[in-house]
Each structure stands twice: as structure tokens, then as C-alpha cells.
Design an enzyme around this catalytic site. Structure first.
Site, PDB file in Angstrom:
ATOM      1  N   ARG A 105      18.056 -12.551   0.690  1.00  0.00           N
ATOM      2  CA  ARG A 105      17.076 -11.607   1.229  1.00  0.00           C
ATOM      3  C   ARG A 105      16.062 -11.170   0.182  1.00  0.00           C
ATOM      4  O   ARG A 105      14.860 -11.101   0.455  1.00  0.00           O
ATOM      5  CB  ARG A 105      17.794 -10.390   1.830  1.00  0.00           C
ATOM      6  CG  ARG A 105      16.888  -9.267   2.340  1.00  0.00           C
ATOM      7  CD  ARG A 105      15.658  -9.738   3.083  1.00  0.00           C
ATOM      8  NE  ARG A 105      15.937 -10.648   4.186  1.00  0.00           N
ATOM      9  CZ  ARG A 105      15.035 -11.387   4.786  1.00  0.00           C
ATOM     10  NH1 ARG A 105      13.763 -11.361   4.382  1.00  0.00           N
ATOM     11  NH2 ARG A 105      15.355 -12.192   5.764  1.00  0.00           N
ATOM     12  N   LYS A 159      -4.902  -0.768  -4.977  1.00  0.00           N
ATOM     13  CA  LYS A 159      -4.178  -0.395  -3.758  1.00  0.00           C
ATOM     14  C   LYS A 159      -3.009  -1.351  -3.557  1.00  0.00           C
ATOM     15  O   LYS A 159      -3.005  -2.210  -2.679  1.00  0.00           O
ATOM     16  CB  LYS A 159      -5.124  -0.397  -2.557  1.00  0.00           C
ATOM     17  CG  LYS A 159      -6.215   0.662  -2.668  1.00  0.00           C
ATOM     18  CD  LYS A 159      -7.193   0.590  -1.518  1.00  0.00           C
ATOM     19  CE  LYS A 159      -8.309   1.617  -1.669  1.00  0.00           C
ATOM     20  NZ  LYS A 159      -9.299   1.541  -0.581  1.00  0.00           N
ATOM     21  N   LYS A 170     -15.436   7.288 -10.846  1.00  0.00           N
ATOM     22  CA  LYS A 170     -15.485   7.415  -9.393  1.00  0.00           C
ATOM     23  C   LYS A 170     -16.067   8.772  -8.988  1.00  0.00           C
ATOM     24  O   LYS A 170     -16.407   9.589  -9.852  1.00  0.00           O
ATOM     25  CB  LYS A 170     -14.081   7.206  -8.821  1.00  0.00           C
ATOM     26  CG  LYS A 170     -13.539   5.794  -9.085  1.00  0.00           C
ATOM     27  CD  LYS A 170     -12.112   5.636  -8.617  1.00  0.00           C
ATOM     28  CE  LYS A 170     -11.993   5.629  -7.122  1.00  0.00           C
ATOM     29  NZ  LYS A 170     -12.628   4.448  -6.501  1.00  0.00           N
ATOM     30  N   GLU A 180     -19.063   4.217  -9.671  1.00  0.00           N
ATOM     31  CA  GLU A 180     -19.074   4.125  -8.205  1.00  0.00           C
ATOM     32  C   GLU A 180     -20.213   4.974  -7.653  1.00  0.00           C
ATOM     33  O   GLU A 180     -20.366   6.142  -8.029  1.00  0.00           O
ATOM     34  CB  GLU A 180     -17.740   4.621  -7.656  1.00  0.00           C
ATOM     35  CG  GLU A 180     -17.658   4.654  -6.137  1.00  0.00           C
ATOM     36  CD  GLU A 180     -16.368   5.282  -5.659  1.00  0.00           C
ATOM     37  OE1 GLU A 180     -15.384   4.551  -5.490  1.00  0.00           O
ATOM     38  OE2 GLU A 180     -16.339   6.514  -5.470  1.00  0.00           O
ATOM     39  N   ASP A 211     -20.183   1.685  -2.829  1.00  0.00           N
ATOM     40  CA  ASP A 211     -19.078   2.085  -1.974  1.00  0.00           C
ATOM     41  C   ASP A 211     -19.500   2.266  -0.516  1.00  0.00           C
ATOM     42  O   ASP A 211     -20.327   3.129  -0.200  1.00  0.00           O
ATOM     43  CB  ASP A 211     -18.473   3.389  -2.499  1.00  0.00           C
ATOM     44  CG  ASP A 211     -17.235   3.807  -1.732  1.00  0.00           C
ATOM     45  OD1 ASP A 211     -16.424   2.922  -1.389  1.00  0.00           O
ATOM     46  OD2 ASP A 211     -17.068   5.013  -1.469  1.00  0.00           O
TER      47      ASP A 211
END
Length: 278
Positions: A99, A134, A166, A196, A217
Site C-alpha cells: 500500500r 502548494k 507577495k 507579485e 497574479d
């Protein structure tokens, strides 16, 4: 390489501990300790393979005498019904590792398959498909490896290996220009600065501040086209936000240098692969 091997071994140890715990009740009460078997990993769908050596490492951790024969390599295309690998050895170990080996192989191959599908769509254009942060906590290295196996390129691996200013950084620092000036005075000249932006006004400010890379963005295509015209080689441009199979080619056509896609790692469906004893 030594550190990578130690990291992978520790990951496998923790994953097996999570699955096996104090013992495999079913296997240990059904299968004699000396029993030997041979098994095959078989593709049940078409896709791009990734994680074959991780699969090998799972069985090696359980029993170094297990023979593992890879018939396909990472980055290879596999078709439904094809045998990917064969293993031979202690049956208990094969069943206990089955598994976990499949979880790694299916997850990584799913990412490689999705990456390949999107990368193929933008092949006629200069834009490069890249991943994001992410990723599944603790599995970033493997998931980014799978992106590379599928024909994509890795963005920064973490907060430690690249500057990315950012929206929240900009707010806290008091503006784009102030943020760029402040960080430029504190980092080595060899590190590029990425900023960004959300609109053309911010793009203009980032260009004037001397940003090396500018992340556009969630800009619509017409705004991306204007951004490319404004930049005119002054900075590399990265389009990001809402990228999928339906719009990636249109985005690439605007002339951006990079297209980042979080869905490569956070939304890729696992590739269907089975393991059967012979």
C-alpha cells in the site's frame, strides 16, 4: 545525495509506522514467516510514471533481500495493462509494503501525468510551466520531483531559496518600491527578486523598482498582453492564478516567460496502478 537518502528513509519509516503500527494482524496470522512470492505493479490507466525508485526504497527498507526489477523509468509513458515493475521476496514484506509503495507511485505518477498534459499544450510557445509551494506538507520534495518527471520545472522549493515579495509583504513593508529597496540591501547580489502584482499600476512600480521577476497574479488575458508590452525585456514575467487545461495555451500565447500552476500538485488525480501477486 546522502541527505536525500536519509530524508527518504525517514519518510518511509514514519509512513510504515503509521500503517503497520504494532504489526500487520492479517498478514502475520495468515502467511508463514518463510513464505516467498513474486508480484507485479501494473498500470490500469495511461500516464507518465514517477516514483519508481521510491517504490523500490519502500521494499528495501522492509527487507534488503527483496529483488526489485523496474521495467519502466520515471518520465516514461505507461499504457493501460503494462507491467511497471516486478518484485520477488518475502511475502509478508511484500504485503506490508504494497500500500505504501502504491500510494507513492500513484500520487507521484498522477502529478507527472497532469504536468505532462499541461506542458504539451504550451510546447509551441516560449513559456515554461512551473510548480508552486502548494504541496502536501512533508511531501514537497517528492511532488516537485514528479513535476520535473512530467516535463515541468520547479519554482522555489521553500522560503529559504528565493525572494518572493507577495501582497502581504508589500502591505507590511509599506509598498513595492520600499520592499524591493530594503531587501536588495540585505541579500547577496546573486539572488533574484520576484514581486507579485495584481494590476498594471503595481507592475509599473515593480519595474521602476528594478524587480528581476514579476508575478502577474490572476490577470485576465488582455491585461497579461498589456503587461508583456510594458515589460519589454525589463523583467521576466510569470503568470499565475486559475491556470488549467482550458486556458493555459491562451496564457502562453501572450508572451509571458513562466506560467505557474498550483493545481499540478494540489489537484492532480492519482494514476490508477495495481499490485498483484503472481
Amino acid at each position: 545525495m546522502v541527505l536525500e537518502n536519509l530524508w527518504l528513509e525517514d519518510l518511509i519509516r514514519r509512513a510504515l509506522q503509521e500503517d503497520i503500527g504494532h504489526g500487520d494482524i492479517t498478514t502475520e496470522n495468515l502467511i508463514p514467516p518463510e513464505h516467498q512470492s513474486c508480484g507485479e505493479f501494473i498500470a490500469k490507466a495511461e500516464g507518465i510514471l514517477a516514483g519508481i525508485e521510491v517504490c523500490r526504497a519502500v521494499f528495501a527498507y522492509l527487507d534488503k533481500s527483496i529483488a526489485f526489477e523496474a521495467l519502466k523509468q520515471d518520465g516514461d509513458q505507461v499504457r493501460k495493462g503494462e507491467v511497471i515493475a516486478r518484485v520477488r521476496g518475502n511475502t509478508r514484506c511484500l504485503l506490508m509494503g504494497e500500500r505504501l509503495a502504491l500510494n507513492f507511485l500513484q500520487r507521484m505518477s498522477g502529478i507527472a501525468t497532469k504536468t505532462c498534459r499541461l506542458a504539451e499544450k504550451i510546447k509551441p510557445y516560449p513559456a515554461v510551466l512551473v510548480d508552486t509551494r502548494k504541496t502536501t506538507p512533508g511531501l514537497r520534495y517528492l511532488e516537485k520531483y514528479a513535476v520535473a518527471a512530467g516535463g515541468g520545472r520547479n519554482h522555489r522549493f521553500g522560503l529559504y531559496d528565493g525572494v518572493m515579495i507577495k501582497d502581504n509583504h508589500i502591505k507590511a513593508a509599506g509598498g513595492i518600491r520600499l520592499a524591493v529597496e530594503k531587501i536588495r540591501g540585505k541579500i547577496p547580489h546573486t539572488i533574484k527578486i520576484e514581486v507579485e502584482v495584481e494590476n498594471l499600476e503595481q507592475l509599473k512600480e515593480a519595474l521602476e523598482a528594478g524587480a528581476d521577476i514579476i508575478l502577474l497574479d490572476n490577470m485576465p488575458v488582455d491585461m497579461l498582453q498589456e503587461a508583456v508590452a510594458m515589460a519589454k525585456g525589463k523583467a521576466l514575467l510569470e503568470a499565475s492564478g486559475g491556470v488549467d487545461e482550458h486556458n493555459i495555451e491562451e496564457i502562453a500565447r501572450t508572451g509571458v516567460d513562466f506560467i505557474s500552476c498550483g493545481a499540478l500538485t494540489h489537484s492532480a488525480p492519482s494514476l490508477d496502478i495495481s499490485f498483484n501477486l503472481l
